[in-house]
Design an enzyme around this catalytic site. Structure first.
Site, PDB file in Angstrom:
ATOM      1  N   ASP A 103      56.161 -12.360 -15.090  1.00  0.00           N
ATOM      2  CA  ASP A 103      57.382 -12.621 -15.851  1.00  0.00           C
ATOM      3  C   ASP A 103      57.872 -14.023 -15.507  1.00  0.00           C
ATOM      4  O   ASP A 103      57.451 -14.610 -14.505  1.00  0.00           O
ATOM      5  CB  ASP A 103      58.452 -11.574 -15.537  1.00  0.00           C
ATOM      6  N   ASP A 104      58.764 -14.527 -16.352  1.00  0.00           N
ATOM      7  CA  ASP A 104      59.312 -15.853 -16.103  1.00  0.00           C
ATOM      8  C   ASP A 104      60.284 -15.854 -14.940  1.00  0.00           C
ATOM      9  O   ASP A 104      60.305 -16.761 -14.115  1.00  0.00           O
ATOM     10  CB  ASP A 104      59.975 -16.428 -17.355  1.00  0.00           C
ATOM     11  N   ASP A 107      65.742 -11.539 -12.020  1.00  0.00           N
ATOM     12  CA  ASP A 107      67.171 -11.793 -11.856  1.00  0.00           C
ATOM     13  C   ASP A 107      67.751 -10.757 -10.904  1.00  0.00           C
ATOM     14  O   ASP A 107      67.850 -10.982  -9.711  1.00  0.00           O
ATOM     15  CB  ASP A 107      67.844 -11.762 -13.234  1.00  0.00           C
TER      16      ASP A 107
END
Length: 168
Positions: A103-104, A107
């Site tokens: 994933d980028d 969070d």
């Protein structure tokens, strides 16, 4: 007048930077898989943000088996409860052994928590990580503070920006 950023801190990532950082992620993952010679058997991108980094990681590591898992966890600028919309074939994935899930950004970790529950033996890698999400990711490149909002190039358009000290 231009409205202020929606979050206290903004971190703007260019296409060049995401490419460099995703390559660095691939280099960090090279020969760390459970397969022969440390190979990985597949890359799974968490859509949509993980697609560009996963493509680069797969290219750099010469992994031909590439798939996606679609998880919706954001509604524009607000984080929502993650929902799996689509996932790879169960026979291919198994428990995730030998699979890189990319994933980028991690969070809060809620998206990765949902995917990790499906594939507990997969290796989770992100380009960027915030402190709350770090426990859910196995490998990442750059840590940013929790109050930083990352602006990815696929979310941005070129436009005029007023000078910091005004228009004069």
């Amino acid at each position: 007048m231009i409205n202020p950023l929606p979050h206290e801190k903004g971190f703007h990532v260019s296409w060049d930077q995401i490419h460099r950082d995703a390559r660095a992620l691939a280099w960090r993952l090279d020969k760390r898989g459970p397969g022969e010679d440390g190979a990985w058997r597949a890359v799974v991108a968490i859509t949509r943000g993980g697609m560009a980094p996963a493509m680069i990681v797969a290219r750099e590591l010469d992994i031909r088996m590439v798939d996606t898992i679609s998880v919706k966890s954001y509604n524009h600028q607000n984080q929502t409860a993650p929902v799996v919309l689509n996932r790879p074939d169960d026979a291919m994935m198994g428990d995730g052994d030998g699979v890189l899930v990319v994933d980028d950004l991690v969070d809060t970790g809620k998206t990765l928590e949902v995917v990790r529950a499906l594939y507990p033996r997969a290796h989770f890698a992100t380009v960027y990580a915030k402190p709350k999400g770090e426990p859910m990711v196995d490998t990442f490149i750059t840590g940013v503070s929790q109050d930083t909002w990352i602006f990815f190039p696929w979310d941005m358009a070129l436009q005029y920006v007023e000078p910091y000290r005004g228009a004069d």
